[in-house]
Design a protein around this motif. Sequence first.
Motif, PDB file in Angstrom:
ATOM      1  N   THR A 172       0.844  -1.209   0.000  1.00 45.12           N
ATOM      2  CA  THR A 172       0.000   0.000   0.000  1.00 45.12           C
ATOM      3  C   THR A 172       0.874   1.253   0.000  1.00 45.12           C
ATOM      4  OG1 THR A 172      -0.187   0.036   2.420  1.00 45.12           O
ATOM      5  CG2 THR A 172      -1.858  -1.194   1.236  1.00 45.12           C
ATOM      6  N   GLY A 173       2.131   1.094  -0.413  1.00 47.36           N
ATOM      7  CA  GLY A 173       3.113   2.174  -0.331  1.00 47.36           C
ATOM      8  C   GLY A 173       2.837   3.378  -1.213  1.00 47.36           C
ATOM      9  N   ASN A 174       2.001   3.198  -2.257  1.00 45.22           N
ATOM     10  CA  ASN A 174       1.749   4.344  -3.143  1.00 45.22           C
ATOM     11  C   ASN A 174       0.406   5.015  -2.858  1.00 45.22           C
ATOM     12  OD1 ASN A 174       0.165   2.266  -4.108  1.00 45.22           O
ATOM     13  ND2 ASN A 174       0.221   3.006  -6.213  1.00 45.22           N
ATOM     14  N   LEU A 175      -0.224   4.635  -1.732  1.00 44.45           N
ATOM     15  CA  LEU A 175      -1.542   5.197  -1.413  1.00 44.45           C
ATOM     16  C   LEU A 175      -1.425   6.211  -0.278  1.00 44.45           C
ATOM     17  CD1 LEU A 175      -3.494   1.816  -1.440  1.00 44.45           C
ATOM     18  CD2 LEU A 175      -3.301   3.464  -3.307  1.00 44.45           C
ATOM     19  N   ASP A 176      -2.383   7.133  -0.217  1.00 43.23           N
ATOM     20  CA  ASP A 176      -2.372   8.078   0.906  1.00 43.23           C
ATOM     21  C   ASP A 176      -2.673   7.307   2.195  1.00 43.23           C
ATOM     22  OD1 ASP A 176      -5.370   8.417   1.697  1.00 43.23           O
ATOM     23  OD2 ASP A 176      -5.328   8.519  -0.489  1.00 43.23           O
ATOM     24  N   PRO A 177      -2.301   7.864   3.363  1.00 46.62           N
ATOM     25  CA  PRO A 177      -2.384   7.098   4.617  1.00 46.62           C
ATOM     26  C   PRO A 177      -3.766   6.513   4.913  1.00 46.62           C
ATOM     27  CG  PRO A 177      -1.095   9.080   4.967  1.00 46.62           C
ATOM     28  CD  PRO A 177      -1.637   9.177   3.567  1.00 46.62           C
ATOM     29  N   ALA A 178      -4.824   7.273   4.708  1.00 43.95           N
ATOM     30  CA  ALA A 178      -6.163   6.763   5.049  1.00 43.95           C
ATOM     31  C   ALA A 178      -6.546   5.610   4.123  1.00 43.95           C
ATOM     32  CB  ALA A 178      -7.190   7.884   4.955  1.00 43.95           C
ATOM     33  N   THR A 179      -6.298   5.782   2.823  1.00 48.25           N
ATOM     34  CA  THR A 179      -6.610   4.722   1.857  1.00 48.25           C
ATOM     35  C   THR A 179      -5.745   3.500   2.134  1.00 48.25           C
ATOM     36  OG1 THR A 179      -7.054   6.437   0.224  1.00 48.25           O
ATOM     37  CG2 THR A 179      -6.834   4.201  -0.604  1.00 48.25           C
ATOM     38  N   SER A 180      -4.473   3.741   2.419  1.00 46.16           N
ATOM     39  CA  SER A 180      -3.539   2.660   2.706  1.00 46.16           C
ATOM     40  C   SER A 180      -4.052   1.790   3.849  1.00 46.16           C
ATOM     41  CB  SER A 180      -2.173   3.264   3.050  1.00 46.16           C
ATOM     42  OG  SER A 180      -1.351   2.309   3.664  1.00 46.16           O
ATOM     43  N   ASP A 181      -4.550   2.437   4.887  1.00 47.18           N
ATOM     44  CA  ASP A 181      -5.054   1.745   6.055  1.00 47.18           C
ATOM     45  C   ASP A 181      -6.231   0.833   5.707  1.00 47.18           C
ATOM     46  OD1 ASP A 181      -4.279   1.891   8.875  1.00 47.18           O
ATOM     47  OD2 ASP A 181      -6.450   2.184   9.134  1.00 47.18           O
ATOM     48  N   GLN A 182      -7.172   1.351   4.945  1.00 43.34           N
ATOM     49  CA  GLN A 182      -8.358   0.574   4.537  1.00 43.34           C
ATOM     50  C   GLN A 182      -7.970  -0.583   3.627  1.00 43.34           C
ATOM     51  OE1 GLN A 182     -10.927   3.122   2.341  1.00 43.34           O
ATOM     52  NE2 GLN A 182     -11.476   4.384   4.112  1.00 43.34           N
ATOM     53  N   VAL A 183      -7.127  -0.269   2.644  1.00 42.45           N
ATOM     54  CA  VAL A 183      -6.784  -1.257   1.632  1.00 42.45           C
ATOM     55  C   VAL A 183      -5.947  -2.369   2.257  1.00 42.45           C
ATOM     56  CG1 VAL A 183      -5.438  -1.549  -0.492  1.00 42.45           C
ATOM     57  CG2 VAL A 183      -7.043   0.334  -0.283  1.00 42.45           C
ATOM     58  N   GLY A 185      -6.299  -3.329   5.316  1.00 47.53           N
ATOM     59  CA  GLY A 185      -7.300  -4.136   6.028  1.00 47.53           C
ATOM     60  C   GLY A 185      -7.924  -5.171   5.113  1.00 47.53           C
ATOM     61  N   ALA A 186      -8.211  -4.769   3.881  1.00 45.42           N
ATOM     62  CA  ALA A 186      -8.803  -5.698   2.909  1.00 45.42           C
ATOM     63  C   ALA A 186      -7.844  -6.837   2.596  1.00 45.42           C
ATOM     64  CB  ALA A 186      -9.176  -4.949   1.633  1.00 45.42           C
ATOM     65  N   LEU A 187      -6.554  -6.498   2.459  1.00 47.43           N
ATOM     66  CA  LEU A 187      -5.549  -7.528   2.170  1.00 47.43           C
ATOM     67  C   LEU A 187      -5.452  -8.516   3.329  1.00 47.43           C
ATOM     68  CD1 LEU A 187      -3.275  -8.696   0.387  1.00 47.43           C
ATOM     69  CD2 LEU A 187      -1.694  -7.159   1.543  1.00 47.43           C
ATOM     70  N   MET A 188      -5.409  -7.986   4.555  1.00 48.78           N
ATOM     71  CA  MET A 188      -5.288  -8.870   5.724  1.00 48.78           C
ATOM     72  C   MET A 188      -6.492  -9.795   5.834  1.00 48.78           C
ATOM     73  SD  MET A 188      -2.449  -8.589   7.170  1.00 48.78           S
ATOM     74  CE  MET A 188      -2.578  -9.155   8.853  1.00 48.78           C
ATOM     75  N   ALA A 189      -7.694  -9.262   5.571  1.00 48.60           N
ATOM     76  CA  ALA A 189      -8.902 -10.089   5.647  1.00 48.60           C
ATOM     77  C   ALA A 189      -8.813 -11.232   4.637  1.00 48.60           C
ATOM     78  CB  ALA A 189     -10.135  -9.229   5.395  1.00 48.60           C
ATOM     79  N   LEU A 190      -8.335 -10.901   3.450  1.00 47.15           N
ATOM     80  CA  LEU A 190      -8.206 -11.899   2.385  1.00 47.15           C
ATOM     81  C   LEU A 190      -7.217 -12.997   2.799  1.00 47.15           C
ATOM     82  CD1 LEU A 190      -9.554 -11.850  -0.396  1.00 47.15           C
ATOM     83  CD2 LEU A 190      -7.570 -10.638  -1.278  1.00 47.15           C
ATOM     84  N   VAL A 191      -6.084 -12.570   3.344  1.00 49.76           N
ATOM     85  CA  VAL A 191      -5.049 -13.517   3.752  1.00 49.76           C
ATOM     86  C   VAL A 191      -5.560 -14.395   4.896  1.00 49.76           C
ATOM     87  CG1 VAL A 191      -2.788 -13.661   4.869  1.00 49.76           C
ATOM     88  CG2 VAL A 191      -3.111 -12.143   2.916  1.00 49.76           C
ATOM     89  N   ARG A 192      -6.201 -13.783   5.882  1.00 48.62           N
ATOM     90  CA  ARG A 192      -6.706 -14.538   7.040  1.00 48.62           C
ATOM     91  C   ARG A 192      -7.780 -15.528   6.630  1.00 48.62           C
ATOM     92  NH1 ARG A 192      -2.745 -14.015  10.654  1.00 48.62           N
ATOM     93  NH2 ARG A 192      -2.513 -11.908  11.441  1.00 48.62           N
ATOM     94  N   ASP A 193      -8.647 -15.100   5.711  1.00 51.65           N
ATOM     95  CA  ASP A 193      -9.740 -15.937   5.218  1.00 51.65           C
ATOM     96  C   ASP A 193      -9.255 -17.225   4.607  1.00 51.65           C
ATOM     97  OD1 ASP A 193     -11.959 -14.484   5.738  1.00 51.65           O
ATOM     98  OD2 ASP A 193     -12.661 -14.529   3.643  1.00 51.65           O
ATOM     99  N   THR A 194      -8.170 -17.106   3.820  1.00 51.43           N
ATOM    100  CA  THR A 194      -7.687 -18.270   3.091  1.00 51.43           C
ATOM    101  C   THR A 194      -6.704 -19.070   3.926  1.00 51.43           C
ATOM    102  OG1 THR A 194      -5.958 -16.894   2.194  1.00 51.43           O
ATOM    103  CG2 THR A 194      -7.906 -17.154   0.840  1.00 51.43           C
TER     104      THR A 194
END
Length: 223
Positions: A172-183, A185-194
Amino acid sequence: SDTLRLEGVEKAYNRGKPGEVIVLRGVDLTIAAGEVVALVAPSGAGKSTLLHIAGLLDAPDSGRVLIGGQDYTGQSDRQRTAARRDRVGFVYQFHHLLPEFSALENVVLPQLANGTGRAEAEARALRLLQAVGVDDRAEHRPAALSGGQQQRVAFCRGLANAPDLLLADEPTGNLDPATSDQVFGALMALVRDTGMSALIATHNMDLAGRMDRIVRLQAGRVV
Ligand code: ADP
Ligand code: ADP
């Protein structure tokens, strides 16, 4: 067995020549099944080199690389390519999506390349896009998506072939801090799910703190 095991991994560029850079001086690192590990290091410390070696894109000068207990040291490029396709997913700082294809198709294509049939590949791609909240953009090309949405699609592509191990370089290094945080979160959910394992390089200590463990790359070693 452990998802990833690096033993005594050494790597230099231009070894023995002018401009020699010794990057890895004996890296030992084990990632258990389902474990999500943050890799923190200053720029130039060798994170990309380490991720490429862990993902079988590059071979170490010495030491061993085991994925799922299988030792890939000394195997041919062909064997390593096959293993990489089956077992490893990559996510980079910039999305590298194919601009001429829709978001859905960007997640479908790596599955077709891996032998999955189209119907199954599309169904899986749609499930992944749903899981990260961009299924409503499935038919759009990357240029029509926001930066955060592009990166979410790139995560889906990285996970398209259900890898055992996800390797991510500042995802998420190229995203602004707020977007980075949300995005993130989406990655972690995906990883945890699988239930997959992941090694995720980041400079962001808040993000690193959301993973199971933090390792640092210092003077060519993991500490
Ligand atoms: P990071 O990802 O932590 O920024 P890299 O793994 O990209 O670090 O690079 C580690 C070091 O190796 C840096 O000093 C870099 O300049 C050097 N390096 C990387 N790739 C090459 C290469 N192909 N040839 C020579 N030096 C390289
Ligand atoms: P963000 O706040 O995530 O950066 P943007 O402001 O870039 O989002 O975009 C807001 C919405 O507009 C998103 O749903 C995005 O998909 C859509 N959008 C952005 N750029 C385009 C475009 N060029 N064409 C169509 N839709 C777009």
